[in-house]
Scaffold this motif. Sequence first.
Motif, mmCIF file in Angstrom:
data_model
loop_
_atom_site.group_PDB
_atom_site.id
_atom_site.type_symbol
_atom_site.label_atom_id
_atom_site.label_comp_id
_atom_site.label_asym_id
_atom_site.label_seq_id
_atom_site.Cartn_x
_atom_site.Cartn_y
_atom_site.Cartn_z
ATOM 1 N N SER A 75 -8.988 12.858 -4.195
ATOM 2 C CA SER A 75 -8.315 12.654 -2.921
ATOM 3 C C SER A 75 -7.213 13.693 -2.778
ATOM 4 C CB SER A 75 -7.744 11.230 -2.848
ATOM 5 O OG SER A 75 -7.322 10.932 -1.536
ATOM 6 N N SER A 76 -6.417 13.520 -1.726
ATOM 7 C CA SER A 76 -5.285 14.411 -1.473
ATOM 8 C C SER A 76 -4.203 13.606 -0.766
ATOM 9 C CB SER A 76 -5.707 15.588 -0.591
ATOM 10 O OG SER A 76 -6.007 15.119 0.716
ATOM 11 N N LEU A 77 -3.021 14.155 -0.732
ATOM 12 C CA LEU A 77 -1.926 13.499 -0.034
ATOM 13 C C LEU A 77 -2.267 13.316 1.440
ATOM 14 C CD1 LEU A 77 0.901 12.340 0.138
ATOM 15 C CD2 LEU A 77 1.782 14.681 0.303
ATOM 16 N N ASP A 78 -2.831 14.344 2.067
ATOM 17 C CA ASP A 78 -3.178 14.234 3.488
ATOM 18 C C ASP A 78 -4.170 13.102 3.737
ATOM 19 O OD1 ASP A 78 -1.469 16.338 3.991
ATOM 20 O OD2 ASP A 78 -3.050 17.773 4.486
ATOM 21 N N ARG A 79 -5.174 13.003 2.894
ATOM 22 C CA ARG A 79 -6.189 11.960 3.066
ATOM 23 C C ARG A 79 -5.553 10.574 2.922
ATOM 24 N NH1 ARG A 79 -7.809 7.227 1.546
ATOM 25 N NH2 ARG A 79 -9.953 6.821 1.993
ATOM 26 N N GLU A 80 -4.675 10.414 1.951
ATOM 27 C CA GLU A 80 -4.053 9.108 1.734
ATOM 28 C C GLU A 80 -3.077 8.758 2.858
ATOM 29 O OE1 GLU A 80 -5.334 7.026 -0.416
ATOM 30 O OE2 GLU A 80 -6.668 8.677 -0.946
ATOM 31 N N LEU A 81 -2.383 9.740 3.388
ATOM 32 C CA LEU A 81 -1.506 9.482 4.532
ATOM 33 C C LEU A 81 -2.315 9.067 5.762
ATOM 34 C CD1 LEU A 81 1.064 12.380 4.092
ATOM 35 C CD2 LEU A 81 1.525 9.921 3.830
ATOM 36 N N ALA A 82 -3.464 9.706 5.966
ATOM 37 C CA ALA A 82 -4.336 9.321 7.087
ATOM 38 C C ALA A 82 -4.841 7.891 6.888
ATOM 39 C CB ALA A 82 -5.501 10.298 7.218
ATOM 40 N N PHE A 83 -5.229 7.562 5.663
ATOM 41 C CA PHE A 83 -5.676 6.195 5.362
ATOM 42 C C PHE A 83 -4.571 5.186 5.653
ATOM 43 C CE2 PHE A 83 -5.130 2.902 2.073
ATOM 44 C CZ PHE A 83 -6.100 2.006 2.504
ATOM 45 N N LEU A 84 -3.348 5.477 5.200
ATOM 46 C CA LEU A 84 -2.266 4.510 5.367
ATOM 47 C C LEU A 84 -1.926 4.267 6.834
ATOM 48 C CD1 LEU A 84 0.065 5.361 2.358
ATOM 49 C CD2 LEU A 84 -1.304 3.291 2.704
ATOM 50 N N GLY A 134 3.603 11.585 -10.816
ATOM 51 C CA GLY A 134 2.924 12.870 -10.905
ATOM 52 C C GLY A 134 1.604 12.911 -10.161
ATOM 53 N N GLY A 135 1.290 11.873 -9.411
ATOM 54 C CA GLY A 135 0.071 11.854 -8.615
ATOM 55 C C GLY A 135 -1.192 11.717 -9.433
ATOM 56 N N GLU A 136 -1.025 11.312 -10.682
ATOM 57 C CA GLU A 136 -2.209 11.208 -11.538
ATOM 58 C C GLU A 136 -3.229 10.237 -10.961
ATOM 59 O OE1 GLU A 136 -0.736 10.269 -15.396
ATOM 60 O OE2 GLU A 136 0.513 12.062 -15.470
ATOM 61 N N VAL A 137 -2.774 9.033 -10.633
ATOM 62 C CA VAL A 137 -3.689 8.032 -10.096
ATOM 63 C C VAL A 137 -2.981 7.220 -9.018
ATOM 64 C CG1 VAL A 137 -5.073 5.982 -10.625
ATOM 65 C CG2 VAL A 137 -4.931 7.834 -12.295
ATOM 66 N N ALA A 171 -2.106 19.568 -3.764
ATOM 67 C CA ALA A 171 -2.258 18.999 -5.095
ATOM 68 C C ALA A 171 -3.323 17.911 -5.072
ATOM 69 C CB ALA A 171 -0.927 18.429 -5.574
ATOM 70 N N ALA A 172 -4.186 17.952 -6.046
ATOM 71 C CA ALA A 172 -5.262 16.967 -6.131
ATOM 72 C C ALA A 172 -4.703 15.626 -6.593
ATOM 73 C CB ALA A 172 -6.335 17.446 -7.085
ATOM 74 N N LEU A 173 -5.156 14.579 -5.951
ATOM 75 C CA LEU A 173 -4.822 13.219 -6.355
ATOM 76 C C LEU A 173 -6.104 12.523 -6.773
ATOM 77 C CD1 LEU A 173 -2.469 12.097 -3.429
ATOM 78 C CD2 LEU A 173 -1.814 13.083 -5.619
ATOM 79 N N THR A 174 -5.960 11.504 -7.580
ATOM 80 C CA THR A 174 -7.099 10.684 -7.968
ATOM 81 C C THR A 174 -6.868 9.277 -7.450
ATOM 82 O OG1 THR A 174 -7.455 11.990 -9.957
ATOM 83 C CG2 THR A 174 -8.463 9.804 -9.897
ATOM 84 N N LEU A 175 -7.853 8.744 -6.781
ATOM 85 C CA LEU A 175 -7.795 7.387 -6.250
ATOM 86 C C LEU A 175 -8.623 6.485 -7.151
ATOM 87 C CD1 LEU A 175 -7.027 5.439 -3.906
ATOM 88 C CD2 LEU A 175 -9.198 6.087 -2.859
ATOM 89 N N HIS A 178 0.825 -1.214 0.000
ATOM 90 C CA HIS A 178 0.000 0.000 0.000
ATOM 91 C C HIS A 178 0.858 1.263 0.000
ATOM 92 C CE1 HIS A 178 -3.409 -2.617 0.460
ATOM 93 N NE2 HIS A 178 -4.201 -1.569 0.314
ATOM 94 N N TYR A 179 1.917 1.279 0.797
ATOM 95 C CA TYR A 179 2.813 2.437 0.763
ATOM 96 C C TYR A 179 3.471 2.571 -0.608
ATOM 97 C CZ TYR A 179 2.380 3.593 5.678
ATOM 98 O OH TYR A 179 1.892 3.995 6.901
ATOM 99 N N ASP A 180 3.912 1.457 -1.169
ATOM 100 C CA ASP A 180 4.520 1.511 -2.498
ATOM 101 C C ASP A 180 3.540 2.054 -3.534
ATOM 102 O OD1 ASP A 180 7.045 0.632 -1.746
ATOM 103 O OD2 ASP A 180 6.703 -1.449 -2.367
ATOM 104 N N ALA A 181 2.269 1.648 -3.441
ATOM 105 C CA ALA A 181 1.270 2.128 -4.403
ATOM 106 C C ALA A 181 1.121 3.646 -4.324
ATOM 107 C CB ALA A 181 -0.074 1.437 -4.169
ATOM 108 N N LEU A 182 1.076 4.177 -3.108
ATOM 109 C CA LEU A 182 0.990 5.633 -2.968
ATOM 110 C C LEU A 182 2.245 6.299 -3.528
ATOM 111 C CD1 LEU A 182 -0.300 8.273 -1.907
ATOM 112 C CD2 LEU A 182 0.975 7.875 0.211
#
Length: 191
Positions: A131-140, A71-74, A114-118, A60-64
Amino acid sequence: MTSPHPRPSPDTARLVEENLMTLSQLKDMVASLSPDIYQQAFGEYGRHTLGKHVRHIIDHYDALLVGLERGGEVIDYEQRRRDEALEQWPQQAASHLAGIESRLSVLGGEPSSAALTLAYPLDEEGLSLASSLDRELAFLTSHSIHHMAIIALLAEQSGIHLPETFGVHPSTLRHWQRAPEEQASFSRRSA
């Protein structure tokens, strides 16, 4: 004069720190294990091993991080690497976790706006969620702690002693730290 680059969010730095604390705890535990214990199968069907849960967290960390490097596209947690060596060999997993920690450390200085797409595979087409970097870090953090709680149960069955705080969410640890203060405050009010 304004900077051409947005300033990093203090929240991002705090979320990175929570993830680093979580991963450090996991890395230390993994580094202390023998391959036999790391690969020991549990459950009726033998599907659970310490190594499989560790590998799942790593994936999961590798995927992020791969998504961000592109470029944070997906960000796509379904398209994980699933490297079986990481679930077989604890020293390799510990080394990989150290690499993730290094890569995450850099994120504390990155803008989080920066906007991310999940990518979410609801059906054949799937969904693209904002999504966002903050949201994904909270999820992880939450995802990792969930699996670390399972790891703690499996480790206990193998006779491995882990700290009481292993696999406990940072919010619970903060609650535990406040609990004596809250109890003392309640006792003073009741007296």
